[in-house]
Motif scaffolding. Sequence first.
Motif, short mmCIF file in Angstrom:
data_model
loop_
_atom_site.label_atom_id
_atom_site.label_comp_id
_atom_site.label_asym_id
_atom_site.label_seq_id
_atom_site.Cartn_x
_atom_site.Cartn_y
_atom_site.Cartn_z
N HIS A 1 0.97 -1.26 -0.12
CA HIS A 1 -0.09 -0.07 -0.09
C HIS A 1 0.89 1.24 0.13
O HIS A 1 0.40 2.30 -0.54
CB HIS A 1 -0.84 -0.01 1.25
N ALA A 2 2.06 1.11 0.39
CA ALA A 2 3.07 2.29 0.47
C ALA A 2 3.86 2.35 -0.86
O ALA A 2 4.69 3.60 -0.88
CB ALA A 2 3.83 2.08 1.93
N THR A 3 3.67 1.64 -1.58
CA THR A 3 4.48 1.78 -2.84
C THR A 3 3.79 1.94 -4.24
O THR A 3 2.56 2.10 -4.04
CB THR A 3 5.05 0.11 -3.36
N ALA A 4 4.33 2.74 -4.97
CA ALA A 4 3.68 3.21 -6.14
C ALA A 4 3.00 2.26 -6.99
O ALA A 4 2.09 2.27 -7.44
CB ALA A 4 4.71 4.06 -6.89
N PHE A 5 3.75 0.94 -7.13
CA PHE A 5 3.26 -0.11 -8.05
C PHE A 5 1.96 -0.54 -7.12
O PHE A 5 1.08 -1.00 -8.00
CB PHE A 5 4.34 -0.85 -8.28
N GLY A 6 2.23 -0.72 -5.92
CA GLY A 6 1.11 -1.22 -5.43
C GLY A 6 -0.21 -0.54 -5.40
O GLY A 6 -1.23 -1.12 -5.59
N LYS A 7 0.00 0.56 -5.28
CA LYS A 7 -1.34 1.85 -5.34
C LYS A 7 -1.81 1.88 -6.61
O LYS A 7 -3.08 1.92 -6.92
CB LYS A 7 -0.63 3.08 -5.15
N GLN A 8 -0.88 1.49 -7.81
CA GLN A 8 -1.31 1.61 -9.23
C GLN A 8 -2.20 0.26 -9.13
O GLN A 8 -3.25 0.30 -10.00
CB GLN A 8 -0.29 1.61 -10.04
N ILE A 9 -1.82 -0.73 -8.64
CA ILE A 9 -2.45 -2.21 -9.06
C ILE A 9 -3.84 -1.88 -8.27
O ILE A 9 -4.95 -2.22 -8.82
CB ILE A 9 -1.50 -3.38 -8.72
N LEU A 10 -3.54 -1.49 -7.26
CA LEU A 10 -5.00 -1.63 -6.49
C LEU A 10 -5.88 -0.41 -7.11
O LEU A 10 -7.14 -0.50 -6.80
CB LEU A 10 -4.76 -1.11 -4.97
N ALA A 11 -5.45 0.59 -7.85
CA ALA A 11 -6.33 1.79 -8.12
C ALA A 11 -7.21 0.95 -9.36
O ALA A 11 -8.35 1.33 -9.53
CB ALA A 11 -5.59 2.79 -8.82
#
Length: 271
Positions: free
Chosen positions: A142-152
């Motif tokens: 949740h704190a990573t850019a790639f994690g946020k991009q996937i979750l978005a």
Amino acid sequence: MEPTFARAERTPTLIASVGRALAVLDCIGSASRPLSAKVIARATALSLGTTYNVLRTLAHSNYVVQDADGFVLGPAHPALAADGGAVALAQGRAVLNGIRDELRVAAYLSRYVDGEIEMVDIVDGPLSPRVDLWVGLQDGAHATAFGKQILAVLDPAARRDYITRHPLHELTPYTVSSPREFLHRLEARPAVSVDDQEYALGFTCLAVPVASSSWLGALAISFPSGRARENSDRENSAGYAKVLQAGAAQLSMVLGIHPGPGQGQPFHVLK
């Protein structure tokens, strides 16, 4: 190490042409990016004409594959035949290498599988060290850019399910740990997700989506936070994002995915 073909030519019972083919396959297989015929010729001590002949023969049998940037192992090679996806991932690594070399950053490819975010590949180097993944992705995506991009790009129900199963730990003073605020930010579905010291102090990360009906992932880069604030067009967030989007477009083709809107033109690996 002495080239394989050289040893074969001095041994009458061996077939020199087979030795040349093995030398070329060894050369391509040990590389982390596509190789041109000239590079292969120099590495194997073969003439350029002989190298082209060997490559044509190997390509005809799908032992090697040629793309715009050079030769890589093909699906008929024993090391890859058992896993057709390995060919695509090997070519995908060449895209990550190209981004690293052009921007002097570490590059990451991640994906969403069975409800979890996992890292597929990372490339870095002496001038572009990776972020130390000191917290596992299950506790820190949740704190990573790639994690946020996937979750978005997940549907709202899947997004809520993920953060219910993965508490939003506060990894740095900049980490968004409020579920309500986190979900609110994801609803905007940004074209480029940003992690500005949310996972690791001193590092900024950017990520763009790489998605299809069978693959949901993200391409990301990381770099020291100060670089994003420099005046150079090459070394600012907008410049990074442009190269990232182009890289995502090429990954889309390499992985058999159709580029999504706004992912730009194919990224060409630098020689």
